[in-house]
Structure formats: C-alpha cells, structure tokens
Scaffold this motif. Sequence first.
Motif, mmCIF file in Angstrom:
data_model
loop_
_atom_site.group_PDB
_atom_site.id
_atom_site.type_symbol
_atom_site.label_atom_id
_atom_site.label_comp_id
_atom_site.label_asym_id
_atom_site.label_seq_id
_atom_site.Cartn_x
_atom_site.Cartn_y
_atom_site.Cartn_z
ATOM 1 N N TRP A 145 0.753 -1.057 -0.161
ATOM 2 C CA TRP A 145 0.119 0.178 -0.230
ATOM 3 C C TRP A 145 1.056 1.103 -0.283
ATOM 4 O O TRP A 145 0.548 2.137 -0.649
ATOM 5 C CB TRP A 145 -0.552 0.259 0.819
ATOM 6 N N HIS A 146 1.808 1.298 0.884
ATOM 7 C CA HIS A 146 2.802 2.485 0.795
ATOM 8 C C HIS A 146 3.843 2.894 0.045
ATOM 9 O O HIS A 146 3.890 3.833 -0.618
ATOM 10 C CB HIS A 146 3.574 2.262 2.245
ATOM 11 N N LEU A 147 4.039 1.435 -1.164
ATOM 12 C CA LEU A 147 4.578 1.788 -2.235
ATOM 13 C C LEU A 147 3.553 2.314 -3.457
ATOM 14 O O LEU A 147 4.041 3.243 -4.266
ATOM 15 C CB LEU A 147 5.113 0.279 -2.621
ATOM 16 N N ALA A 148 2.576 1.919 -3.145
ATOM 17 C CA ALA A 148 1.625 2.197 -4.315
ATOM 18 C C ALA A 148 0.983 3.898 -4.578
ATOM 19 O O ALA A 148 1.356 4.531 -5.105
ATOM 20 C CB ALA A 148 0.329 1.768 -4.448
ATOM 21 N N VAL A 149 1.145 4.592 -2.631
ATOM 22 C CA VAL A 149 1.061 5.887 -2.528
ATOM 23 C C VAL A 149 1.815 6.889 -3.568
ATOM 24 O O VAL A 149 1.843 7.803 -3.607
ATOM 25 C CB VAL A 149 0.302 6.110 -1.038
#
Length: 158
Positions: A45-49
């Motif tokens: 999720w953090h990578l996508a954001v």
Amino acid sequence: MRQDPKFWTYRPMTELMIRAAADDVRFLLYLYHKMMAKLNQRSLWHLAVRGSLYCRCLCCMNDTDFANWPTVPPLPDNLKIGDQCPEEEILSVLDVPPGKMGRVIGRKGASILAIKEACNAEILIGGAKGPPDKIFVIGPVKEVRKAEAILRGRMIDY
C-alpha cells in the motif's frame, strides 16, 4: 532454569530442556507468517501511494495536469487497526519565485538538507527531473505542512 545462568549450556540436554525449548519456539513460524503478511500488505500500500505521488511530481509540468491523475490508493480496511494505522500521505507543490531557488537550496545544499532533517518528509526539487521552478514535498500531512512553512520562510524577502 531461571536460577542457573548456565542451564542451556549443559549437555546432553535433558527431556525437560528439550520440552522447554520446543515450547519456546512452537508458535514462532506461525507468528512470522502472520507478521510478514501484514508487513507486505502495508508495504505494498505504501509503495502504491508513494509511486502515485512520485508520478505526479515528475510527470506534471503544469497545474492542469494534476486533474487527470487518479486518486491516491485508499488505505485498505485490514490496515486500520487502532493507533497502528498508517498516516495519510500527501503531495504538496510549492512554486518558487524567480531567483529564490538558491536561497531555498543554500550554499552546497546546506539549507535544503537542514529542512529535510527537520521534517519527516521527502523534498524533491524540480530541475533535471521536473519543472525547475517547483519544489515537491511528499510525506505525512503534519510533516509536509511543517516543511512547507520552513520552505516558504526561506523564500521571503527580508
């Protein structure tokens, strides 16, 4: 066991020692897999954001380009656990007035490095990778606002 600090050095191991050691590690593999699953979901999720926010920094050359980008990926429900919830991350774009970029960066980058250390936000300066008159700040809302205030202070004429 607790009274003898050399308990685990005795060989051969007794049946009690083997049972105690097995009880100590019985659930470690299960816990490892559970922790890795949560870590991977949060990391993805953090990578996508961050990926979405970086694309906005480096691909948008004018203000109207921002409207065409999809929204930042929402936080999955399974990551919203009490106060362990990851902070919302945002992108802030600051326009630097002509002739002020040198004040923001400072001699040998000292000013911008000090700002980066003071804030838990990533600061990207345009130039070769983006618009030369813009500064991009990515991170948690509170830290981005703090970095914005410091950067705007560096741009003010005294």
